[in-house]
Design a protein around this motif. Structure first.
Motif, PDB file in Angstrom:
ATOM      1  N   CYS A  97       0.816  -1.214   0.000  1.00 18.09           N
ATOM      2  CA  CYS A  97       0.000   0.000   0.000  1.00 18.09           C
ATOM      3  C   CYS A  97       0.850   1.265   0.000  1.00 18.09           C
ATOM      4  N   ARG A  98       2.108   1.148  -0.345  1.00 19.46           N
ATOM      5  CA  ARG A  98       3.009   2.300  -0.449  1.00 19.46           C
ATOM      6  C   ARG A  98       3.688   2.256  -1.823  1.00 19.46           C
ATOM      7  N   PRO A  99       2.933   2.515  -2.870  1.00 19.37           N
ATOM      8  CA  PRO A  99       3.466   2.347  -4.235  1.00 19.37           C
ATOM      9  C   PRO A  99       4.647   3.239  -4.548  1.00 19.37           C
ATOM     10  N   TRP A 100       4.806   4.358  -3.863  1.00 20.68           N
ATOM     11  CA  TRP A 100       5.946   5.238  -4.112  1.00 20.68           C
ATOM     12  C   TRP A 100       7.222   4.709  -3.468  1.00 20.68           C
ATOM     13  N   LEU A 101       7.074   3.947  -2.369  1.00 15.21           N
ATOM     14  CA  LEU A 101       8.237   3.444  -1.650  1.00 15.21           C
ATOM     15  C   LEU A 101       8.648   2.045  -2.100  1.00 15.21           C
ATOM     16  N   ARG A 102       7.675   1.244  -2.513  1.00 14.77           N
ATOM     17  CA  ARG A 102       7.950  -0.165  -2.829  1.00 14.77           C
ATOM     18  C   ARG A 102       9.013  -0.343  -3.916  1.00 14.77           C
ATOM     19  N   PRO A 103       8.922   0.326  -5.075  1.00 15.22           N
ATOM     20  CA  PRO A 103       9.964   0.114  -6.096  1.00 15.22           C
ATOM     21  C   PRO A 103      11.352   0.518  -5.603  1.00 15.22           C
ATOM     22  N   ALA A 104      11.419   1.613  -4.851  1.00 15.18           N
ATOM     23  CA  ALA A 104      12.718   2.059  -4.344  1.00 15.18           C
ATOM     24  C   ALA A 104      13.308   1.030  -3.388  1.00 15.18           C
ATOM     25  N   ALA A 105      12.463   0.449  -2.523  1.00 16.11           N
ATOM     26  CA  ALA A 105      12.945  -0.554  -1.572  1.00 16.11           C
ATOM     27  C   ALA A 105      13.401  -1.814  -2.288  1.00 16.11           C
ATOM     28  N   LEU A 106      12.676  -2.224  -3.311  1.00 11.31           N
ATOM     29  CA  LEU A 106      13.056  -3.423  -4.062  1.00 11.31           C
ATOM     30  C   LEU A 106      14.391  -3.226  -4.776  1.00 11.31           C
ATOM     31  N   VAL A 107      14.569  -2.056  -5.383  1.00  5.73           N
ATOM     32  CA  VAL A 107      15.827  -1.769  -6.075  1.00  5.73           C
ATOM     33  C   VAL A 107      16.969  -1.674  -5.069  1.00  5.73           C
ATOM     34  N   ALA A 108      16.724  -0.999  -3.952  1.00  6.34           N
ATOM     35  CA  ALA A 108      17.770  -0.832  -2.944  1.00  6.34           C
ATOM     36  C   ALA A 108      18.215  -2.177  -2.376  1.00  6.34           C
ATOM     37  N   TYR A 109      17.264  -3.062  -2.106  1.00  4.71           N
ATOM     38  CA  TYR A 109      17.627  -4.374  -1.563  1.00  4.71           C
ATOM     39  C   TYR A 109      18.387  -5.197  -2.595  1.00  4.71           C
ATOM     40  N   THR A 110      18.008  -5.075  -3.865  1.00  3.91           N
ATOM     41  CA  THR A 110      18.708  -5.808  -4.917  1.00  3.91           C
ATOM     42  C   THR A 110      20.149  -5.334  -5.046  1.00  3.91           C
ATOM     43  N   VAL A 111      20.356  -4.023  -5.005  1.00  2.22           N
ATOM     44  CA  VAL A 111      21.722  -3.477  -5.071  1.00  2.22           C
ATOM     45  C   VAL A 111      22.524  -3.909  -3.850  1.00  2.22           C
ATOM     46  N   LEU A 112      21.915  -3.813  -2.672  1.00  6.78           N
ATOM     47  CA  LEU A 112      22.587  -4.251  -1.453  1.00  6.78           C
ATOM     48  C   LEU A 112      22.964  -5.719  -1.536  1.00  6.78           C
ATOM     49  N   SER A 113      22.088  -6.527  -2.108  1.00 13.35           N
ATOM     50  CA  SER A 113      22.373  -7.950  -2.244  1.00 13.35           C
ATOM     51  C   SER A 113      23.553  -8.195  -3.177  1.00 13.35           C
ATOM     52  N   GLY A 114      23.658  -7.383  -4.230  1.00 10.85           N
ATOM     53  CA  GLY A 114      24.797  -7.515  -5.123  1.00 10.85           C
ATOM     54  C   GLY A 114      26.100  -7.221  -4.416  1.00 10.85           C
ATOM     55  N   VAL A 115      26.106  -6.178  -3.587  1.00 10.41           N
ATOM     56  CA  VAL A 115      27.307  -5.844  -2.817  1.00 10.41           C
ATOM     57  C   VAL A 115      27.633  -6.945  -1.818  1.00 10.41           C
ATOM     58  N   ALA A 116      26.595  -7.425  -1.119  1.00 10.02           N
ATOM     59  CA  ALA A 116      26.802  -8.501  -0.140  1.00 10.02           C
ATOM     60  C   ALA A 116      27.328  -9.753  -0.814  1.00 10.02           C
ATOM     61  N   GLY A 117      26.780 -10.078  -1.988  1.00  9.28           N
ATOM     62  CA  GLY A 117      27.245 -11.254  -2.707  1.00  9.28           C
ATOM     63  C   GLY A 117      28.700 -11.143  -3.105  1.00  9.28           C
ATOM     64  N   TRP A 118      29.108  -9.963  -3.568  1.00 11.25           N
ATOM     65  CA  TRP A 118      30.511  -9.762  -3.941  1.00 11.25           C
ATOM     66  C   TRP A 118      31.423  -9.892  -2.724  1.00 11.25           C
ATOM     67  N   ARG A 119      31.005  -9.314  -1.606  1.00  7.38           N
ATOM     68  CA  ARG A 119      31.809  -9.426  -0.386  1.00  7.38           C
ATOM     69  C   ARG A 119      31.923 -10.876   0.071  1.00  7.38           C
ATOM     70  N   ALA A 120      30.839 -11.637  -0.080  1.00  4.23           N
ATOM     71  CA  ALA A 120      30.875 -13.046   0.308  1.00  4.23           C
ATOM     72  C   ALA A 120      31.806 -13.834  -0.616  1.00  4.23           C
ATOM     73  N   LEU A 121      31.775 -13.505  -1.908  1.00  2.49           N
ATOM     74  CA  LEU A 121      32.627 -14.204  -2.870  1.00  2.49           C
ATOM     75  C   LEU A 121      34.107 -13.960  -2.599  1.00  2.49           C
ATOM     76  N   THR A 122      34.429 -12.778  -2.115  1.00  2.00           N
ATOM     77  CA  THR A 122      35.830 -12.421  -1.890  1.00  2.00           C
ATOM     78  C   THR A 122      36.240 -12.538  -0.424  1.00  2.00           C
ATOM     79  N   ALA A 123      35.364 -13.064   0.415  1.00  2.00           N
ATOM     80  CA  ALA A 123      35.654 -13.162   1.852  1.00  2.00           C
ATOM     81  C   ALA A 123      36.777 -14.171   2.105  1.00  2.00           C
ATOM     82  N   PRO A 124      37.728 -13.832   2.978  1.00  2.00           N
ATOM     83  CA  PRO A 124      38.836 -14.741   3.250  1.00  2.00           C
ATOM     84  C   PRO A 124      38.523 -15.811   4.287  1.00  2.00           C
ATOM     85  N   SER A 125      37.380 -15.714   4.970  1.00  2.00           N
ATOM     86  CA  SER A 125      37.078 -16.671   6.033  1.00  2.00           C
ATOM     87  C   SER A 125      35.572 -16.847   6.156  1.00  2.00           C
ATOM     88  N   THR A 126      35.192 -17.884   6.890  1.00  2.00           N
ATOM     89  CA  THR A 126      33.773 -18.165   7.102  1.00  2.00           C
ATOM     90  C   THR A 126      33.090 -17.046   7.875  1.00  2.00           C
TER      91      THR A 126
END
Length: 234
Positions: free
Chosen positions: A102-131
């Motif tokens: 019910c927040r159509p102005w916020l929903r697309p921004a949140a979806l895009v922001a989480y997707t970008v954040l996930s890309g950064v997190a995924g890259w950090r996980a791929l290059t992480a030196p330890s568990t």
């Protein structure tokens, strides 16, 4: 299932360096094998058998002993991390969609922001030196999800009744699994006693399965709710 006679297994000290990531698992390591030899290990006892049969990281755990050595292992680990990141990303997007229905102005921004954040997190996980570093990388996604859960909890978001509890259990199980894996429990308390069954990685796998089931239990009613719900006029 009948098990076949396998090759002579190695101890921790004799295993390849790239497989010496848990010093509390002392025995049961497979020798370097061809692709067919790795497939054959589906049918004899070794210390990765439980990991192969308890989780979706089948390729990683099945072929990690490939004779290609560290380069092959690194690619398998990267593929596994991509899978984890995709589960964390694609699993959260419908939650965000329903929470902000019910927040159509916020929903697309949140979806895009989480997707970008996930890309950064995924890259950090791929290059992480330890568990532990890898777990912290995925922590960014967990933190973002908690913000969404908080919005729903205080009435700023929407969704099906009961779904929020499933999502909280989902992340609690995933976090517990990650912490158990990093802490190497229970094998840290008894090195060698949990080489084949009951070690931290297997426990993490089972908790991850439980986490995904909780995600399913929450998302299905959420999506059905979103399909029927009519938002109040602004």
């Amino acid at each position: 299932m009948a098990f076949l006679a396998g090759p002579r297994l190695l101890d921790w000290a004799s295993s390849p360096p790239h497989l010496q990531f848990n010093k509390f698992v002392l025995t049961g390591y497979r020798p370097a094998s061809s692709g067919s030899g790795c497939l054959r290990s589906l049918f004899y006892m070794h210390n990765e058998l439980g990991n192969i049969y308890t989780h979706g990281s089948v390729l990683y755990h099945l072929f990690m002993c490939h004779k290609g050595g560290s380069p092959v292992y690194t690619r398998l680990l990267a593929l596994d991390m991509c899978g984890v990141c995709l589960v964390n990303t694609l699993g959260a997007l419908p939650i965000i969609h329903c929470t902000l229905a019910c927040r159509p102005w916020l929903r697309p921004a949140a979806l895009v922001a989480y997707t970008v954040l996930s890309g950064v997190a995924g890259w950090r996980a791929l290059t992480a030196p330890s568990t532990s570093t890898r777990l912290r990388a995925f922590g960014w996604q967990a933190g973002a999800r908690l913000l969404v859960f908080g919005a729903r909890g205080v009435g700023l978001g929407s969704g099906a009744p009961g779904s929020l509890r499933c999502y909280l259990r989902m992340d609690a199980l995933a976090l517990l699994g990650g912490l158990v894996n990093v802490a190497r429990l229970p094998e840290r308390w008894g090195p060698g006693r949990f080489d084949y069954w009951g070690n931290s990685h297997q426990i993490m796998h089972l908790l991850s399965v439980g986490s995904i089931l909780q995600l399913h239990a929450g998302v299905v009613p959420d999506l059905l709710w979103a399909a029927r719900h009519i938002c109040p006029p602004d």
